[in-house]
Enzyme design. Structure first.
Site, short mmCIF file in Angstrom:
data_model
loop_
_atom_site.label_atom_id
_atom_site.label_comp_id
_atom_site.label_asym_id
_atom_site.label_seq_id
_atom_site.Cartn_x
_atom_site.Cartn_y
_atom_site.Cartn_z
CG ASP A 61 3.84 15.40 9.83
OD1 ASP A 61 3.77 16.36 10.64
OD2 ASP A 61 3.02 14.45 9.85
CG ASP B 288 -1.87 1.19 1.23
OD1 ASP B 288 -1.62 2.17 0.48
OD2 ASP B 288 -2.86 1.14 1.98
CE1 TYR C 270 4.77 9.14 8.84
CE2 TYR C 270 4.14 11.41 8.43
CZ TYR C 270 3.92 10.20 9.06
OH TYR C 270 2.87 10.07 9.93
CG ASP D 21 1.61 15.79 12.78
OD1 ASP D 21 2.40 14.85 12.97
OD2 ASP D 21 0.85 15.86 11.79
CG HIS E 76 -4.66 11.58 12.66
ND1 HIS E 76 -5.02 12.89 12.40
CD2 HIS E 76 -3.43 11.41 12.10
CE1 HIS E 76 -4.04 13.47 11.71
NE2 HIS E 76 -3.07 12.60 11.52
CG HIS F 262 -1.20 15.04 8.87
ND1 HIS F 262 0.13 14.75 8.97
CD2 HIS F 262 -1.57 14.76 7.59
CE1 HIS F 262 0.58 14.30 7.81
NE2 HIS F 262 -0.44 14.30 6.95
#
Ligand code: TWS
Ligand code: ZN
Length: 654
Positions: A265, A20, A305, A172, A135, A174
């Site tokens: 990130d 994936d 990442y 972060d 999350h 996100h």
């Protein structure tokens, strides 16, 4: 009082078991290489190692539902096919037979860190964990997150230690929607998140991530979202969001504990974030939070990442937690139009909840609404997968090596006064000095040692602040250093400052002084002096720090000029603590004879002790706020980091 490092290799022992391309960025190497970077740089050995533990069911149930916990508990016994099927129930996450075990360790690591900080074993710390948590929701995994490490740690701190107010800073890239949902009606938890949003086109593509999600019911105002609608945000954009959104609110909120959702990130090189802030910026973001809550700060890893960028960012954060001076915030640009648009909208959305924003314009000008792009106009999701050539090509300068000087703090004080804790006495004796001005000689010698990186900072008790100031400035300009002079109190600066930009003076005063006579002399009128906490925070966070960061001095001179009123000791310590983020902490404090009571608190702050909290900042004096905001607007032509909104008439450089 040390810095904790909570880490266990066991959390590297799960990974994606099928193909994936979207999921393969979240790899075990994220942890091993971050930890390796801390070992290589020698930072790991300076930390206090705290072991991880498994969180108990009861602890996980502080945030999650019984049904969800029971479902996740079955995953270690599933076949590959079952795991893939279970994964499908949620979005953007994968499971492995060892994920559940690691997820309990990740929560346990965050709880161990909270225990260490709240029992006083350590001052602050970082937990390097996988899986991340922000999350994850009450009954759902999401975005690589299984249990919400930070949300559970927050509840745990409140329940076990009676902590009242917790500030969660999610840097972060996100949106931690799981954290937002856990606390959106809770006024005891202030959640701040900035995130790549692109008008709702970026994952998790939620309407709830926009600036107008401000909390619900009793929690109205306690949820702060800064949506980034463009990629490529830089250091100045992040600093502007701290100076003009997070910090004023954080000081007003007065947390008892700060927890950081420390995802990296948001740094340059990251394939998810696609931002341009350098790893060094985390030294400043960390520093700016370290004088809140008496320094009680827990950082818990989330995303990140690009292994190079991640390692450098983790090191910048940990080195700052350890108390080493931050690198110079070199060459800050004006915040971008898009960033200013977002900042403007957040301040407007929160103007009824936080006194710092009550003079912000009520509604965003219609043309700059961040919702110009409708959900329906969303274009096809671009092909994802391995790093493209352009991602590989992202480069940035190697971070500066931060070598703290052998002596942290020097004190030029009378021979008969006792030397404050943690300071080195630094006096040129009368015998060695031929100029008959032993204090002046000591000061110039001290500035020389600061320049040579032998001594970091210092304080001096002087009979005449103006004369001492002139001597230091003269000496520093001979060394070709830009000097930031911060003057507190007094009616008029006696000495003649050069106005060529080699010094910048910010003069806080109770009396009405003249208008700024040049870009480099800034009188700031505080009607009720520095004893007024709300005036102090507004002036320091919204005015002084943005100007100072943009000026990027090589030396900071903080002086108490003759005046009847003195700043409160905690405001003074906050000021010293915040100024240490500049000039690699080369700060020289001049105290007046008769103000001996300030020696101890000043020394304590210079040696790196967090400043005491200012208390919950109450209702503000409207006049002060309006005047300060007016001054900020007048100065933003010259000092672009002061901007909080887009310009009507854009100048060419933007
Ligand atoms: C959170 C990236 C699939 C479809 C759309 C799982 C892979 C996956 C991840 C996005 C994502 C979520 C982070 C990073 C993070 C997807 C996926 C989006 N994402 N959060 O199949 O770092 O902090
Ligand atoms: Zn992330």
């Amino acid at each position: 009082m040390g810095t904790a490092l909570v880490y266990d290799e066991e959390m590297t022992r799960y990974k994606l078991l099928w193909l994936d391309p979207d999921c393969e960025i979240e790899r075990p190497e994220r942890l091993t290489s971050s930890h390796e970077a801390l070992l290589q740089s020698g930072l790991a050995t300076r930390c206090v190692s705290i072991p991880v533990r498994q969180a108990t069911d009861t602890e996980i149930l502080l945030i999650h539902s019984q049904e969800y916990l029971e479902a996740v508990k079955k995953t270690p016994y599933m076949t590959l096919q079952d795991l893939q099927q279970f994964t499908q129930l949620y979005g953007a996450v994968y499971f492995h037979p060892n994920s559940y075990h690691c997820a309990t360790l990740a929560v346990g690591a965050a709880l161990q860190l909270v225990d260490g900080v709240l029992t006083g074993t350590v001052r602050n710390g970082i937990a390097l964990v996988r899986p991340p948590g922000h999350h994850s929701m009450r009954s759902a995994a999401s975005g690589f997150c299984i249990f919400n490490n930070v949300a559970i740690a927050t509840k745990y701190a409140q329940k076990k230690y009676g902590v009242q107010r917790v500030l969660i800073v999610d840097w972060d890239i996100h949106h931690g929607q799981g954290v937002q949902y856990a606390f959106e009606d809770d006024p005891s938890v202030l959640y701040f998140s900035w995130h790549r949003y692109e008008h709702q086109k970026f994952w998790p593509e939620l309407r709830d991530s926009d600036y107008d999600s401000v909390g619900k019911d009793k929690g109205l105002g306690f949820n702060i979202n800064v949506p980034w609608n463009k990629v490529g945000m830089e250091n100045s954009d992040y600093l502007a969001a701290f100076f003009h959104v997070l910090l004023p609110v954080a000081y007003e909120f007065c947390p008892d504990l700060v927890i950081v959702c420390a995802g990296f990130d948001s740094a340059v090189g990251d394939p998810e974030g696609e931002m341009c802030a350098t790893p060094d910026i985390f030294a400043h973001l960390t520093h700016l939070l370290m004088n809140l809550a008496g320094g009680k700060l827990c950082a818990v890893l989330e995303g990140g990442y690009n292994l190079t960028s991640l390692g450098q960012s983790v090191c910048a954060t940990v080195q700052t937690l350890l108390g080493d001076p931050a690198p110079r915030p070199a060459d800050l640009q004006s915040p971008s139009q898009s960033a200013l648009e977002s900042i403007h909208c957040v301040r407007a959305a929160h103007r009824n909840f936080w006194s710092s924003f009550q003079h912000s314009p009520a509604a965003p000008p219609s043309e700059v609404s961040t919702k110009r792009v409708k959900r329906e106009e969303k274009d096809e999701r671009t092909q994802r997968g391995g790093a493209t050539d352009s991602e590989d090509a992202v480069t940035w300068p190697e971070p500066q090596k931060r070598r703290p000087p052998p002596v942290r703090t020097a004190a030029v004080i009378p021979e008969d006064a006792s030397c404050p804790d943690g300071c080195r006495r630094f006096n040129i004796s009368q015998r060695e000095d031929f100029s008959n001005d032993s204090t002046g000689a000591s000061l110039t010698a001290l500035v020389g040692k600061m320049e040579k990186n032998e001594i970091c900072n210092g304080l001096a008790l002087v009979s005449d602040v103006s004369t001492a100031m002139a001597a230091v400035i003269q000496h520093a300009s001979a060394l070709k250093q830009r000097v930031l002079v911060v003057c507190v109190g007094g009616t008029r600066i006696q000495s003649h400052m050069p106005e060529d930009g080699t010094t910048l003076t910010v003069h806080f005063n109770k009396e009405v002084l003249e208008e700024p006579r040049c870009k480099y002399y800034i009188p700031v009128h505080l009607k009720r002096g520095f004893g007024d906490v709300s005036g102090f925070t507004q002036a320091t966070l919204g005015l002084l720090l943005p100007i100072a960061y943009q000026y990027d001095p090589g030396l900071v001179l903080l002086a108490q000029a003759p005046s009847k009123d003195r700043p409160s000791s905690s405001c003074w310590q906050q000021l010293v603590g915040l100024l240490l983020g500049l000039a690699q902490a080369r700060v020289l404090v001049l105290l007046r004879e008769g103000h001996e009571a300030f020696i101890g608190p000043t020394a304590s702050s210079l040696t790196g002790t967090p400043a005491p909290s200012l208390g919950q900042v109450g209702a503000s004096q409207a006049e002060d706020f309006e005047a300060l905001d007016g001054l900020r607007r007048r100065l933003q032509v010259d000092w672009k980091l002061l901007r909080t909104s887009v310009q009507e008439h854009e100048d060419e450089d933007n």
